[in-house]
Write an enzyme that holds these catalytic residues in place. Structure first.
Site: not given
Length: 300
Positions: A41, A69, A83, A174
């Site tokens: 993203d 991540y 988000d 997310r």
């Protein structure tokens, strides 16, 4: 001019799409054939492997599909994008205790079904979900089985937590944070995301766009190319003699038994008599060596 082929690892900056990065590197490398191994993203940063030339063929057969991540999530809100860049849908001042937060986060480790978010590149009936979402359209979508291999909780503040996640391909961080917030009863939205590993490559292996630009100006960008065979380095390998190498590249049927491999070997990295990487193969049920992807073209 030598062909620009191999892999370059970019540390994607914030506010760039993955396509933006591909476009920048396509210009720097002066080549059209560029691919990447997983969209990030715009708000996310981190490991974005770019594949050039014939290396693009490796994207859908990478042996290491898991990703890592570092994520920060804000508690007490939900948004339409899951988000903090999205429109706030709900807000709550009732926040759980630190122990409750830790317990719920840990409960998400393991195999599970995850519903892809509307703001994602997933296709439904040939249309990207994010295109529909931007039009205010929400459609039914099927859950996907994913695996959260591990979650390391780095910090838990009053309205925020930071975690390191190792997960399977197709996992949305997310959505993971959103689901944690749902289970906590207060909501949560991703506020920061950094991919620290993809395709077996770590963040320490990456260069920034600015560094890539500087190398291009110096005529040294090719020095950062990683040979595509490196992603298959852990696989069993097979080296063929010159005649067999030509047969392999021509698609001639060859029994695998004569090379000492069988169907239980799994994927095999195949090299020619000059120790040049030719492709990835496997042994089929009839005992023949079958090419899965070839990375070399027979010349002459």
């Amino acid at each position: 001019m030598e062909k620009f082929e191999g892999i370059i690892l970019i540390d994607k900056p914030e506010d760039y799409t993955s396509f933006d990065v591909v476009a920048r590197l396509r210009g720097m490398a002066k080549t059209k054939k560029v691919g990447h191994s997983g969209t990030l993203d715009p708000m996310a940063t981190g490991v974005l492997p770019l594949f050039f030339g014939r290396a693009v063929k490796a994207v859908d057969i990478l042996p290491v599909q898991d990703k890592k991540y570092r994520a920060v999530a804000k508690l007490g809100i939900t948004t339409d994008t899951q988000d903090i860049m999205g429109k706030i849908l709900t807000e709550s001042n009732k926040l759980p205790s630190k122990d409750e937060i830790i317990e719920i986060i840990n409960s998400f480790v393991g195999k599970q079904n995850q519903l892809p978010p509307m703001y994602s590149a997933v296709q439904v009936d040939g249309r990207r979900l994010y295109d529909l979402a931007r039009q205010g359209i929400e459609v039914e979508r099927e859950t996907r089985e994913i695996v959260i291999h591990s979650i390391d909780i780095l910090s838990v503040e009053k309205d925020e937590f930071t975690i390191d996640v190792c997960c399977s391909k197709g996992s949305y961080i997310r959505t993971l944070c959103h689901d944690i917030g749902e289970k906590l009863g207060c909501g949560a939205a991703l506020s920061k995301l950094r991919r620290t590993m993809a395709g077996g490559f770590e963040i320490a292996d990456c260069i920034t766009l600015d560094e890539a630009q500087k190398l291009t100006q110096e005529g040294k960008l090719h020095e950062r190319l990683i040979p595509v065979e490196r992603v298959f380095a852990h696989l069993p390998n097979l080296t063929l003699e010159e005649k067999d190498s030509r047969h392999y590249l021509n698609g001639v049927k060859m029994t695998a038994k004569r090379f000492g491999v069988n169907s239980s070997t799994g994927d095999i990295a195949v090299y020619n008599h000059k120790n040049e990487f030719m492709g990835i193969s496997y042994v089929n049920e009839k005992g023949f060596l079958v090419s899965k992807k070839q990375f070399m073209i027979l010349e002459g």
